[in-house]
Design a protein around this motif. Structure first.
Motif, PDB file in Angstrom:
ATOM      1  N   TYR A   1     -13.119  23.296  89.331  1.00 53.39           N
ATOM      2  CA  TYR A   1     -14.497  23.534  88.905  1.00 53.39           C
ATOM      3  C   TYR A   1     -14.607  24.660  87.872  1.00 53.39           C
ATOM      4  O   TYR A   1     -15.686  25.196  87.653  1.00 53.39           O
TER       5      TYR A   1
ATOM      6  N   ASP B   1     -22.566  27.568  82.222  1.00 51.49           N
ATOM      7  CA  ASP B   1     -21.805  28.385  81.277  1.00 51.49           C
ATOM      8  C   ASP B   1     -22.176  29.861  81.416  1.00 51.49           C
ATOM      9  O   ASP B   1     -23.105  30.231  82.140  1.00 51.49           O
TER      10      ASP B   1
ATOM     11  N   SER C   1     -29.943  21.571  90.472  1.00 51.15           N
ATOM     12  CA  SER C   1     -29.760  21.495  91.913  1.00 51.15           C
ATOM     13  C   SER C   1     -30.173  22.801  92.584  1.00 51.15           C
ATOM     14  O   SER C   1     -30.881  22.798  93.606  1.00 51.15           O
TER      15      SER C   1
ATOM     16  N   GLY D   1     -19.633  22.938  92.067  1.00 45.19           N
ATOM     17  CA  GLY D   1     -20.306  21.651  92.172  1.00 45.19           C
ATOM     18  C   GLY D   1     -21.813  21.714  92.086  1.00 45.19           C
ATOM     19  O   GLY D   1     -22.473  20.662  92.118  1.00 45.19           O
ATOM     20  N   GLU D   2     -22.402  22.904  91.963  1.00 50.53           N
ATOM     21  CA  GLU D   2     -23.863  23.010  91.886  1.00 50.53           C
ATOM     22  C   GLU D   2     -24.292  23.434  90.488  1.00 50.53           C
ATOM     23  O   GLU D   2     -23.850  24.466  89.979  1.00 50.53           O
ATOM     24  N   ASP D   3     -25.177  22.637  89.884  1.00 55.21           N
ATOM     25  CA  ASP D   3     -25.705  22.988  88.567  1.00 55.21           C
ATOM     26  C   ASP D   3     -27.073  23.647  88.735  1.00 55.21           C
ATOM     27  O   ASP D   3     -27.584  23.808  89.847  1.00 55.21           O
TER      28      ASP D   3
ATOM     29  N   THR E   1     -18.959  28.455  85.548  1.00 54.26           N
ATOM     30  CA  THR E   1     -18.344  27.340  86.261  1.00 54.26           C
ATOM     31  C   THR E   1     -18.344  26.130  85.323  1.00 54.26           C
ATOM     32  O   THR E   1     -18.856  26.194  84.198  1.00 54.26           O
ATOM     33  N   SER E   2     -17.809  25.030  85.811  1.00 52.48           N
ATOM     34  CA  SER E   2     -17.803  23.812  84.997  1.00 52.48           C
ATOM     35  C   SER E   2     -19.209  23.300  84.727  1.00 52.48           C
ATOM     36  O   SER E   2     -19.426  22.526  83.785  1.00 52.48           O
ATOM     37  N   LEU E   3     -20.182  23.729  85.527  1.00 55.05           N
ATOM     38  CA  LEU E   3     -21.553  23.237  85.390  1.00 55.05           C
ATOM     39  C   LEU E   3     -22.542  24.295  84.904  1.00 55.05           C
ATOM     40  O   LEU E   3     -23.680  23.966  84.556  1.00 55.05           O
TER      41      LEU E   3
END
Length: 505
Positions: A362, A381, A326, A321-323, A377-379
């Protein structure tokens, strides 16, 4: 020798507290049990030869994320050249997902979790019968007061040359999903008077560098006060023979009474490791981390401005959940608070931790080999994660090392994360490496980057020369300080080299 307790430590200075706990609790078997430690990177055949030199019947290995691959090779070789030796494994790495691991397949027995009671019992059954039928034995957790303390087992050589690890409590009441301590129900304190008596004995034998492994040292303020009072008494009684203590603090719990105690410590005597991990409330909630960010920031700022403690503050990149933006905001906030070191870590999927529940939602991709670092992660690459890995390594070399204390301020400017990321990307184009970088070469590249970003050549050289450890030795600075402030300088002598460089700056 009947039973040999062994492990591969990350460094020689890391004396294994776990093995010493086992030996202290071996009961009647203690007389024929001894410890033999190694350091990762040792040649497998030489380790095996030394292990077998005393003809042990049982070898117990402490297995951790940093040594499992090398220990697997050692166990495999032992089973080939000395199949009659019984191999018992223990430690966090083999306590979870046990049946999936090659090292567990090779071994004769595995003890999961607490080994203080279960390991001696298993050894007695192996030696005297009845022979254990089960391969995996779940560790029994005894009442904490019944565990024999291991500190007398630190040798004179340990005390003279190694960090002395101690713990006033075990466990953790928090449930951060990336941490193995999230599986604990609470924190269990050791009887305080008995523990302080052990500290007194260690001090009397010459121990001066103490690292507390407690996960939540400052939860019970009265206990924290008494332990810190022990060190303050030693500092007051012998200012020219200083002690150094390392504690892990809960960041948002720093009551006034504890502040007053902390403020009494001289420079170089106290280090705090403070886990922030993320300043993003949504990410914190996702990984079950309870933290008052405003209070945590306020406490870090107070420690920087009103105490002489050395601060080592942790952030983790790659949390679900952290990009990157952030994470960058959290990083910039920590830089602004003034911590001496920011430990920029990359998320690892420790065996047994609940973080695995976020893998699907995620798109968490982990390296299948230790230390199981998140790759994407999903946020974030894979390519971006690799940039973050390089950032973390270069940050440690340049900023955390204390070798470029004045230069780092210029490198970071008003946008710390963005500016250091640009420097990191550029540095990698020049080095094509992140390890085995000569300090002289690194310093020259720092000078070159300052010129790339607009500083004149002479000014850049002068800035780096003003604090570059190769030109101005931190030890010489500490000696200069000694003439001005005897107490502070003496304390600096006890601190590890990196902290001394921060003091000298």
């Amino acid at each position: 020798m009947t039973i040999l307790l062994s492990t591969l430590n990350a460094r020689y200075a890391h004396a294994s507290l776990g093995l010493r706990y086992l030996l202290a609790n071996m009961g009647p078997l203690a007389a024929t049990t001894r410890i033999q430690e190694f350091v990762i990177g040792a040649k497998t055949t030489e380790v095996v030869e030394r292990l077998l030199a005393t003809r042990p019947r049982i070898i117990g290995f402490g297995v951790y994320i940093w040594n499992v691959e090398e220990t697997t090779k050692i166990v495999a070789m032992l089973k080939r050249v000395a199949p009659e030796v019984t191999i018992v494994l223990g430690g966090p790495e083999v306590s979870f997902e046990t049946n999936e691991q090659e090292i567990c397949r090779l071994a004769d027995y595995v003890v999961t979790g607490w080994g203080d009671i279960t390991f001696p019992k298993l050894c007695a059954e192996i030696l005297h019968g009845p022979k254990p039928l089960m391969k995996t034995h779940t560790g029994v957790q005894p009442p904490i007061a019944e565990i024999a303390l291991p500190y007398s087992l630190y040798s004179a050589e340990d005390i003279a040359h190694r960090t002395i690890y101690v713990e006033a409590s075990r466990g953790c009441p928090f449930k951060c999903e990336f941490c193995l301590s999230s599986l604990d129900k609470t924190a269990w304190p050791f009887p305080l008077d008995a523990f302080l008596a052990e500290l007194e004995s260690l001090y009397a034998r010459g121990a001066r560098l103490f690292k507390f492994v407690d996960r939540t040292f400052n939860l019970n303020v009265k206990t924290s006060q008494r332990i810190m009072g022990f060190f303050l008494e030693k500092l007051a009684a012998n200012p020219d023979d200083p002690v150094y203590a390392h504690f892990e603090l809960v960041p948002d719990h720093l009551p006034e009474a504890l502040k007053q105690t902390i403020a009494q410590f001289p420079a170089g005597a106290l280090q705090f490791e403070i886990g922030i991990q993320s300043f993003n409330p949504e990410v914190q909630a996702l990984v079950s981390r309870r933290q008052n960010n405003e209070k945590a920031a306020e406490n870090i700022r107070w420690l920087c401005e009103h105490s002489q403690a050395h601060l080592h503050v942790d952030l983790i990149a790659g949390l679900p959940g952290e990009d990157v933006p952030s994470f960058a905001r959290g990083f910039d906030q920590l830089v602004g608070l003034g911590a001496h070191e920011i430990q920029f870590g990359i998320l690892k999927r420790l065996r047994g931790t609940p973080i695995i529940r976020h893998t699907g939602p995620y798109a968490m991709v982990y390296d299948p080999y230790p230390p199981y670092t998140v790759l994407a992660t999903s946020l974030i690459d894979f390519a971006t994660m690799q940039r973050l890995v390089r950032f973390a390594r270069y940050w440690d070399l340049v900023a955390n090392s204390g070798r470029f204390a004045h230069t780092v301020k210029e490198l970071l400017g008003a946008r710390p994360f963005e500016n250091f990321m640009a420097f990191s990307d550029w540095l990698y184009t020049k080095l094509d490496a992140t390890h085995r970088i000569a300090l002289d070469k690194l310093a020259k590249l720092v000078v070159e980057w300052l010129q790339v970003t607009g500083m004149g050549r002479e000014a850049a050289q002068a800035l780096v020369a003003s604090d570059y450890a190769g030109s101005i030795d931190a030890g010489a600075k500490a000696q200069e300080r000694h003439a001005r402030d005897k107490t502070t300088a003496a304390a600096a002598v006890a601190a590890p080299a990196r902290q001394v460089r921060h003091l000298a700056a």
